[in-house]
Design a protein around this motif. Structure first.
Motif, mmCIF file in Angstrom:
data_model
loop_
_atom_site.group_PDB
_atom_site.id
_atom_site.type_symbol
_atom_site.label_atom_id
_atom_site.label_comp_id
_atom_site.label_asym_id
_atom_site.label_seq_id
_atom_site.Cartn_x
_atom_site.Cartn_y
_atom_site.Cartn_z
ATOM 1 N N THR A 122 10.487 5.942 3.264
ATOM 2 C CA THR A 122 10.992 4.683 3.814
ATOM 3 C C THR A 122 12.112 4.087 2.976
ATOM 4 O OG1 THR A 122 9.312 3.438 2.595
ATOM 5 C CG2 THR A 122 8.772 4.101 4.867
ATOM 6 N N GLY A 123 12.181 4.479 1.708
ATOM 7 C CA GLY A 123 13.169 3.886 0.819
ATOM 8 C C GLY A 123 12.763 2.517 0.304
ATOM 9 N N LEU A 124 11.539 2.093 0.577
ATOM 10 C CA LEU A 124 11.063 0.793 0.101
ATOM 11 C C LEU A 124 10.830 0.821 -1.401
ATOM 12 C CD1 LEU A 124 8.420 -0.051 2.867
ATOM 13 C CD2 LEU A 124 10.661 -1.126 2.585
ATOM 14 N N ALA A 125 11.038 -0.317 -2.042
ATOM 15 C CA ALA A 125 10.704 -0.458 -3.453
ATOM 16 C C ALA A 125 9.182 -0.453 -3.609
ATOM 17 C CB ALA A 125 11.291 -1.760 -4.002
ATOM 18 N N ALA A 126 8.729 -0.142 -4.807
ATOM 19 C CA ALA A 126 7.291 -0.028 -5.061
ATOM 20 C C ALA A 126 6.505 -1.274 -4.636
ATOM 21 C CB ALA A 126 7.044 0.295 -6.528
ATOM 22 N N PRO A 127 6.959 -2.515 -4.977
ATOM 23 C CA PRO A 127 6.194 -3.692 -4.537
ATOM 24 C C PRO A 127 6.104 -3.803 -3.016
ATOM 25 C CG PRO A 127 7.722 -4.283 -6.295
ATOM 26 C CD PRO A 127 8.091 -2.896 -5.860
ATOM 27 N N ASP A 128 7.180 -3.405 -2.311
ATOM 28 C CA ASP A 128 7.162 -3.472 -0.853
ATOM 29 C C ASP A 128 6.228 -2.412 -0.266
ATOM 30 O OD1 ASP A 128 8.925 -5.607 -0.709
ATOM 31 O OD2 ASP A 128 10.693 -4.305 -0.682
ATOM 32 N N LYS A 129 6.184 -1.240 -0.883
ATOM 33 C CA LYS A 129 5.241 -0.217 -0.428
ATOM 34 C C LYS A 129 3.802 -0.711 -0.577
ATOM 35 C CE LYS A 129 7.961 3.971 -1.362
ATOM 36 N NZ LYS A 129 8.051 5.209 -2.163
ATOM 37 N N PHE A 130 3.522 -1.297 -1.733
ATOM 38 C CA PHE A 130 2.166 -1.799 -1.983
ATOM 39 C C PHE A 130 1.824 -2.912 -1.002
ATOM 40 C CE2 PHE A 130 -1.134 -4.179 -4.225
ATOM 41 C CZ PHE A 130 -1.969 -3.147 -4.634
ATOM 42 N N ALA A 131 2.775 -3.803 -0.745
ATOM 43 C CA ALA A 131 2.541 -4.906 0.193
ATOM 44 C C ALA A 131 2.301 -4.378 1.596
ATOM 45 C CB ALA A 131 3.737 -5.861 0.178
ATOM 46 N N LEU A 157 -1.135 -4.855 3.710
ATOM 47 C CA LEU A 157 -1.098 -5.519 5.008
ATOM 48 C C LEU A 157 -1.850 -4.702 6.062
ATOM 49 C CD1 LEU A 157 0.151 -7.769 6.850
ATOM 50 C CD2 LEU A 157 2.105 -6.218 7.167
ATOM 51 N N VAL A 158 -1.578 -3.404 6.100
ATOM 52 C CA VAL A 158 -2.243 -2.539 7.074
ATOM 53 C C VAL A 158 -3.736 -2.442 6.769
ATOM 54 C CG1 VAL A 158 -2.380 -0.172 7.964
ATOM 55 C CG2 VAL A 158 -0.149 -1.244 7.578
ATOM 56 N N ASP A 159 -4.071 -2.338 5.482
ATOM 57 C CA ASP A 159 -5.487 -2.238 5.098
ATOM 58 C C ASP A 159 -6.247 -3.506 5.496
ATOM 59 O OD1 ASP A 159 -7.558 -0.666 3.625
ATOM 60 O OD2 ASP A 159 -7.594 -2.454 2.362
ATOM 61 N N ASP A 160 -5.627 -4.669 5.319
ATOM 62 C CA ASP A 160 -6.274 -5.926 5.724
ATOM 63 C C ASP A 160 -6.544 -5.926 7.228
ATOM 64 O OD1 ASP A 160 -6.256 -6.891 3.153
ATOM 65 O OD2 ASP A 160 -4.522 -8.193 3.424
ATOM 66 N N TYR A 161 -5.570 -5.462 8.007
ATOM 67 C CA TYR A 161 -5.759 -5.418 9.457
ATOM 68 C C TYR A 161 -6.874 -4.439 9.837
ATOM 69 C CZ TYR A 161 -5.054 -4.363 14.367
ATOM 70 O OH TYR A 161 -5.256 -4.160 15.711
ATOM 71 N N VAL A 162 -6.864 -3.260 9.215
ATOM 72 C CA VAL A 162 -7.869 -2.244 9.530
ATOM 73 C C VAL A 162 -9.267 -2.758 9.235
ATOM 74 C CG1 VAL A 162 -8.776 0.015 8.834
ATOM 75 C CG2 VAL A 162 -6.317 -0.281 9.210
ATOM 76 N N ARG A 163 -9.473 -3.301 8.048
ATOM 77 C CA ARG A 163 -10.810 -3.734 7.651
ATOM 78 C C ARG A 163 -11.255 -4.975 8.428
ATOM 79 N NH1 ARG A 163 -13.143 -1.339 3.333
ATOM 80 N NH2 ARG A 163 -11.877 0.247 2.305
ATOM 81 N N GLY A 164 -10.327 -5.892 8.658
ATOM 82 C CA GLY A 164 -10.684 -7.070 9.434
ATOM 83 C C GLY A 164 -11.058 -6.724 10.854
ATOM 84 N N ASN A 165 -10.313 -5.823 11.468
ATOM 85 C CA ASN A 165 -10.622 -5.418 12.835
ATOM 86 C C ASN A 165 -11.931 -4.634 12.891
ATOM 87 O OD1 ASN A 165 -10.401 -3.533 15.324
ATOM 88 N ND2 ASN A 165 -8.770 -5.035 15.663
ATOM 89 N N ALA A 166 -12.162 -3.782 11.889
ATOM 90 C CA ALA A 166 -13.411 -3.023 11.850
ATOM 91 C C ALA A 166 -14.610 -3.953 11.711
ATOM 92 C CB ALA A 166 -13.382 -2.020 10.699
ATOM 93 N N LEU A 167 -14.477 -5.006 10.915
ATOM 94 C CA LEU A 167 -15.554 -5.983 10.789
ATOM 95 C C LEU A 167 -15.847 -6.656 12.120
ATOM 96 C CD1 LEU A 167 -14.781 -7.742 7.382
ATOM 97 C CD2 LEU A 167 -16.942 -6.633 7.999
ATOM 98 N N ARG A 168 -14.787 -7.035 12.839
ATOM 99 C CA ARG A 168 -14.992 -7.679 14.134
ATOM 100 C C ARG A 168 -15.642 -6.719 15.121
ATOM 101 N NH1 ARG A 168 -13.826 -7.402 18.784
ATOM 102 N NH2 ARG A 168 -12.399 -5.671 18.403
#
Length: 241
Positions: free
Chosen positions: A141-150, A154-165
């Protein structure tokens, strides 16, 4: 790091070194997962797993020293299920990240008890491999390391939140009580937007219309793709052809 500190983590110790060990950590973990899937995490104990394996409880302690180590093995076994074979990972970041996220969601929903019960498990080698694979998905993607981590967070928060629901189980009694409470609150006139949403109808009739006819899986994918579309726009990343 001192050897005593190394020994605190099960991953830093080799499996028992007899020529023919009776059990493996994989066997122990898969047995524990089977019990938790069938009866819930509360049914998992060293005594129960030993019984399922046809061993004495003290024999199991030869392979796994504590309940925390058993939990670590269970978590790592789940993370192994999350991993995608390297030759199946798409080349485009969007498709690759969508595949990683979807596989993770499917595994978490299948083992829904783990969302709460394994939160504090020691991270093992398969958790590291999952993180590595997630980074590989967005490597171009060419993203900087902090942007990759962010982005991954972000995706992990969505995955886990949706799985909980998706894993929420509500009894009929709880639903009835919630409906009665909600209707009494709407009657106060303090919630005009919510009242308009339901239009004076029974929430049990309205919710299916609001949710539509998509399955939990399809609804997850729909939201995930909207999220990734937004990421592509915000981070100036390419979309797949």
């Amino acid at each position: 790091m001192a050897s005593g500190e190394d020994d605190a983590l099960i991953w830093t110790r080799p499996e028992p070194g007899t020529r023919r060990p009776k059990f493996t950590r994989d066997q122990i973990a898969s047995t524990a997962l089977a019990v938790a899937d069938a009866e819930g995490f509360a049914a998992v104990s060293m005594r129960r797993i030993a019984s399922e394996l046809g061993a004495g409880t003290m024999t199991l302690y030869y392979y796994v020293r504590t309940k925390d180590e058993l939990i670590a093995l269970m978590d790592d076994a789940i993370m192994n299920q999350v991993l995608i074979p390297a030759d199946e990972l798409p080349s485009h970041w969007y498709d690759a990240l969508a595949m990683v996220a979807t596989r993770t969601w499917e595994v978490l929903v299948h083992h829904s008890w783990a969302l709460h019960s394994l939160q504090n498990a020691q991270a093992g080698p398969n958790a590291m491999r999952h993180f590595e694979q997630s980074l590989a998905a967005i490597a171009d993607t060419g993203l900087a390391a902090p942007d990759k981590f962010a982005l991954l967070a972000l995706v992990d928060d969505y995955v886990r939140g949706n799985a909980l629901r998706a894993a929420e189980i509500t009894s009929d009694g709880d639903i009835e009580s919630a409906v009665r409470f909600g209707q009494s609150q709407l009657a106060t006139g303090q919630f005009p937007q919510t009242r308009e949403l339901f239009g004076g109808r029974d929430p049990r009739d309205v919710f299916p219309e609001l949710l539509g006819d998509m399955s939990d899986h399809d609804r997850f994918r729909h939201g995930l793709l909207i999220l990734l579309d937004g990421v592509a726009h915000r981070m100036n990343l390419s979309l797949p052809d």
